[in-house]
Design a protein around this motif. Structure first.
Motif, PDB file in Angstrom:
ATOM      1  N   VAL A 286      52.663 -21.188  14.488  1.00 31.60           N
ATOM      2  CA  VAL A 286      52.994 -20.138  13.529  1.00 31.60           C
ATOM      3  C   VAL A 286      51.723 -19.779  12.769  1.00 31.60           C
ATOM      4  O   VAL A 286      50.777 -20.568  12.698  1.00 31.60           O
TER       5      VAL A 286
ATOM      6  N   ARG B 241      60.172 -15.702   7.399  1.00 25.64           N
ATOM      7  CA  ARG B 241      58.951 -16.343   6.890  1.00 25.64           C
ATOM      8  C   ARG B 241      59.215 -16.919   5.501  1.00 25.64           C
ATOM      9  O   ARG B 241      59.630 -16.196   4.589  1.00 25.64           O
TER      10      ARG B 241
ATOM     11  N   ASP C   3      59.907 -10.821  10.744  1.00 26.01           N
ATOM     12  CA  ASP C   3      59.024 -11.764  10.062  1.00 26.01           C
ATOM     13  C   ASP C   3      59.429 -11.921   8.599  1.00 26.01           C
ATOM     14  O   ASP C   3      59.441 -13.038   8.071  1.00 26.01           O
TER      15      ASP C   3
ATOM     16  N   ARG D  81      53.836 -14.091  14.010  1.00 25.89           N
ATOM     17  CA  ARG D  81      55.014 -14.756  13.451  1.00 25.89           C
ATOM     18  C   ARG D  81      54.636 -15.811  12.418  1.00 25.89           C
ATOM     19  O   ARG D  81      53.668 -16.553  12.584  1.00 25.89           O
ATOM     20  N   GLY D  82      55.427 -15.869  11.340  1.00 28.59           N
ATOM     21  CA  GLY D  82      55.254 -16.902  10.326  1.00 28.59           C
ATOM     22  C   GLY D  82      56.277 -17.994  10.453  1.00 28.59           C
ATOM     23  O   GLY D  82      56.290 -18.956   9.684  1.00 28.59           O
ATOM     24  N   SER D  83      57.182 -17.852  11.430  1.00 30.49           N
ATOM     25  CA  SER D  83      58.224 -18.840  11.682  1.00 30.49           C
ATOM     26  C   SER D  83      58.674 -18.708  13.128  1.00 30.49           C
ATOM     27  O   SER D  83      58.657 -17.616  13.698  1.00 30.49           O
TER      28      SER D  83
ATOM     29  N   GLY E 252      62.561 -16.625  14.047  1.00 30.05           N
ATOM     30  CA  GLY E 252      62.778 -15.239  14.453  1.00 30.05           C
ATOM     31  C   GLY E 252      62.912 -15.099  15.955  1.00 30.05           C
ATOM     32  O   GLY E 252      63.794 -14.408  16.474  1.00 30.05           O
TER      33      GLY E 252
ATOM     34  N   THR F 168      51.701 -12.276   5.447  1.00 30.93           N
ATOM     35  CA  THR F 168      51.986 -11.492   6.643  1.00 30.93           C
ATOM     36  C   THR F 168      50.676 -11.071   7.296  1.00 30.93           C
ATOM     37  O   THR F 168      49.758 -10.587   6.631  1.00 30.93           O
TER      38      THR F 168
ATOM     39  N   SER G  73      54.455 -14.584  20.238  1.00 32.07           N
ATOM     40  CA  SER G  73      53.875 -14.825  18.914  1.00 32.07           C
ATOM     41  C   SER G  73      53.861 -13.552  18.083  1.00 32.07           C
ATOM     42  O   SER G  73      53.626 -13.595  16.881  1.00 32.07           O
TER      43      SER G  73
ATOM     44  N   ASP H  27      57.722  -6.603  11.836  1.00 29.31           N
ATOM     45  CA  ASP H  27      57.534  -6.886  10.411  1.00 29.31           C
ATOM     46  C   ASP H  27      58.870  -7.233   9.752  1.00 29.31           C
ATOM     47  O   ASP H  27      58.950  -8.110   8.885  1.00 29.31           O
TER      48      ASP H  27
END
Length: 791
Positions: A579, A529, A525, A549-551, A554, A534, A518, A522
């Motif tokens: 996420v 993302r 991301d 993570r935003g997605s 990655g 962030t 997870s 940076d």
């Protein structure tokens, strides 16, 4: 936490073997990570004294020694050590002795008989205390003839504990001794911390600017210590078996008290102090040279992070609760010291050592919590040892700060404890356990009021007390009770499915599940993302794992790179995970991501090899959602190819993306071709339509085909949606089976061919009814999309 078993047994000595003691501690939650002998195995080595040392007649570097080993006659031993001299007490291995690497035999050295060997530390597998070059040098009070193992307590064991963060009270010998005493119901010796009366009136001013970070600071001036004093052998031995080396008597004593009581302390050279001792926050631009020869320059960020320092008028002297400074450290010339014993709040120390790449015994303890009442007692104990070992005169103890409030009492209900524990235990047994742990007990009408001792700052709730009862009673003493209850089949809705069902569908279509971190960098991301903020980590475990993570994409891309680097050219993987779009738990949805790369199938003879494409993943997507219809809408995603991607809609609501990786990112991550990916919310996948019964038609269906000319920008799904929304009565189904652009069609137009299935449930259709329905469909397309029937 490493310590000597013999040191522990000097405080509490239950009738248990070393292994039994280790098992007891582990079962009580103080995990024993290792038990190691203090010395290598050897036999028949004794304390000896050299009575005479004469030059060997045939060798310049050898001496013939007459050695007293406590027998009726001295032994003649040939020795080549440069430090062998008359009067020296050393270690002697007699004939027959078994050393770690060889056995001692009667021998002749250059014609002179030698009945044993005078041993160095290395030959016995012992640490070379003092860096002596030659045979061991033992203290003058050593008893000749006594076994060396007995004299140096070499049958001792070194025990290493792996403690949980809530048990900071066991980061000391007295803390572990208290636990052993409570577990075995034996007495524990008390360490003498009685007050030392000041013999001089000297004081040194103390000013605390941050009372919340340092609620108690004790200081004491001690003058006239002996600069040539040395730490006693017993103290050096205990320190070394706890993983610390002897440095200077004052430093050794503060380290000894740290291990014994759990209170970090520090000694300043009084002559190097300028003005008052100040407990304050670091200021931008200040520089501090630490004891480990590291220099720290405090920045604006350090100032904002409230880094606590001990300072005087000249600037910082030490990182509070972490490490002292070199400029004010005691040395071989120090005669006057200022002794510090303080309590620092855990919040004021946590993370500060890591900011500067440090990890010390002091910070390790203060971060977990130290007994707030300990500084004064530790000061008295350290003063006793300094005056005993180094001499000198002490001033009165100075105490500054607001102090720490006593811990609140906790109500304990024995009936509730029995209900939670699941077995019967008498009130007297439970209260006896709490009393052995040093808790004060006051009986109330409906409960028992328990006040924990100051060193048990982890006791704040009733369940903490119940845990203590179970722990000390013994987890292995809890009876095994078979569970009893009714077996009930829980209802399972046909309209929902589990995450496991989704995973089974993916694996049935040839995908393998992966689990990625997870935490990502940076940079990664930012590449993938598409929404949310962030979320950087306060204490990342590595620089490339600094944000949440935003997605899921990655992690999938990094997994693909890893496999390609190991020669795996075909990959189909998926992941179900969370996420993080914001710090709110409501903005941390579960998603599914899938990635396909390389050939559609394994190499085979039945069909030609081709690369996986957008439509392969669309088929997988429709299989995932079946029988719920899925719709794709043209839209752009930051990480996907603008001409080979789309937004996924279920029930008209956007819920994810499908498409090929953007060429820019394919080039950045070193892919020769773009992988195709899906990422969507998990919730639509957990819903499925319930099938409903429809009877078989009794009358035949009729197919009619039409072709219309429409604007090239209009999508097929728009035309189909218009027809299905109007829902002509006899139209059972309509699909597009051909798209044409070219000769005979204007460049800004396209030809779409549709097949229509017409059917009536009660009769056979007539030509007029068929023609009417076809005309109705053509009219709908014309009115809504200006579609013209192609002749």
């Amino acid at each position: 936490m490493q310590f000597s078993e013999s040191w522990l047994r000097s405080l509490v000595n239950p009738e248990l073997t070393t292994q039994q003691l280790g098992h007891l501690l582990t079962m009580a939650g103080l995990e024993v990570e290792a038990i190691e002998p203090a010395a290598a195995a050897f036999t028949d080595v004794v304390v000896a004294e050299i009575l005479r040392a004469e030059k060997h007649p045939d060798a310049d570097r050898l001496q013939v020694c007459q050695v007293d080993v406590g027998e009726s006659e001295p032994l003649t031993i040939v020795c080549g050590a440069a430090n062998a001299r008359v009067g020296l007490k050393t270690a002697c291995a007699r004939v027959g002795a078994q050393l770690p690497e060889f056995k001692i035999k009667q021998a002749k050295v250059r014609g002179v008989g030698s009945a044993g060997m005078l041993c160095s530390s290395k030959e016995l597998g012992l640490p070379n205390i003092g860096g002596i070059d030659g045979i061991m040098e033992l203290p003058a009070d050593a008893t000749v003839g006594q076994g060396l193992r007995e004299f140096l307590d070499l049958d001792d064991q070194m025990i290493t504990l792996k403690l949980t963060p809530n048990r900071g009270d066991c980061l000391s010998l007295i803390g572990i001794a208290r636990e052993v005493a409570a577990l075995t119901d034996v007495s524990c010796a008390q360490i003498d911390c009685s007050p030392v009366a000041g013999s001089i009136p000297d004081l040194h001013p103390i000013a605390i600017e941050s009372s919340s970070a340092c609620p108690r600071y004790c200081g004491r001036v001690i003058r006239g210590i002996n600069p040539s004093a040395i730490s006693p052998r017993w103290m050096v031995q205990r320190l070394e078996r706890s993983g610390l080396r002897a440095i200077h008597p004052v430093v050794d004593i503060t380290n000894y008290v740290l291990l014994e009581l759990g209170q970090p302390m520090h000694g300043f050279d009084l002559q190097r102090l300028s003005g008052d001792i100040q407990v304050r926050m670091a200021r931008k631009g200040e520089i501090l040279a630490l004891l480990n020869e590291q220099s720290v320059e405090f920045s604006k960020e350090d100032e904002a992070a409230h880094v606590l320092v001990i300072a005087d008028d000249s600037g910082p002297l030490a990182l509070a609760g972490i490490m002292g400074g070199a400029a004010s450290a005691v040395s071989a010339a120090t005669c006057d010291i200022f002794l510090e014993s303080a309590h620092f709040a855990p919040d004021a120390i946590v993370g500060r050592a890591r900011r500067f790449g440090l990890s010390t015994d002091s910070s390790h303890r203060f971060e977990r919590g130290v007994d707030a009442t300990l500084p004064r007692r530790a000061m008295e104990r350290a003063t006793q040892l300094i005056l005993e070992i180094c001499g000198g005169q002490s001033g009165p103890v100075q105490e500054a700060g607001i102090g720490v409030d006593s811990f609140a009492a906790v109500d304990f209900r024995p009936n509730r404890a029995r209900r939670i524990l699941g077995f019967e235990l008498d009130d007297s047994v439970m209260l006896g356990i709490l009393a052995r742990l040093g808790m004060q007990i006051e009986k109330m009408p409906d409960s028992v009021r328990v006040t924990p001792p100051s060193h048990r700052f982890d006791i704040v709730r009733e369940v903490d007390l119940i845990e203590e009862v179970a722990r000390v009673h013994g987890y292995d003493a809890i009876p095994a009770v078979s569970l009893r209850g009714e077996h009930v089949m829980l209802p399972v809705s046909e309209s929902t499915r589990t995450i496991q069902d989704v995973k089974k569908i993916m694996t049935s279509r040839g995908y393998q599940e992966v689990i990625t971190y997870s935490f990502i960098s940076d940079e990664v991301d930012a590449d993938f993302r598409s929404d949310g903020e962030t979320l950087p980590l306060l204490n990342p475990i590595a620089s490339q794992m600094g944000v949440m993570r935003g997605s899921l994409i990655g992690g999938m891309i990094q997994t693909l790179r890893h496999n390609l680097n190991h020669g795996q050219e075909r990959l189909q993987i998926f992941e179900v995970g969370r996420v993080f779009l914001s710090s709110s738990s409501e903005q941390q949805p579960m998603r599914l991501s899938a990635l396909a790369y390389g050939a559609v199938h394994e190499e085979q003879w039945a069909e030609k090899a081709r690369l996986v494409d957008f439509y392969d993943l669309r088929a997988d997507l429709e299989a995932l959602l079946h029988p719920v219809p899925v719709e794709l809408r043209r839209n752009n995603h930051i990480a996907l190819h603008p001409g080979q991607s789309g937004e996924i809609l279920v029930g008209g609501e956007p819920c994810g993306w499908i498409g090929a990786l953007h060429p820019r990112l394919s080039q950045k991550y070193g892919f020769s071709k773009s992988p195709v990916m899906i990422e969507m919310d998990l919730s639509p996948l957990l819903q499925r339509g319930v099938p409903s019964y429809q009877g078989m038609p009794r009358f035949p269906a009729v197919r009619r085909d039409i072709a219309v000319i429409v604007d090239a920008k209009i999508e097929v799904k728009e035309l189909l949606a218009s027809v299905k929304a109007a829902a002509p009565a006899l139209l059972a189904d309509i699909n597009c089976f051909d798209v044409y652009q070219g000769q005979g069609v204007d460049v800004d137009k396209k030809s779409l061919a549709f097949n229509m299935l017409l059917q009536h449930t009660e009769k056979t259709l007539t030509d007029s009814e068929i023609d009417f329905t076809v005309a109705e469909v053509v009219d709908i397309l014309f009115k809504n999309h200006n579609a013209i029937l192609r002749s």
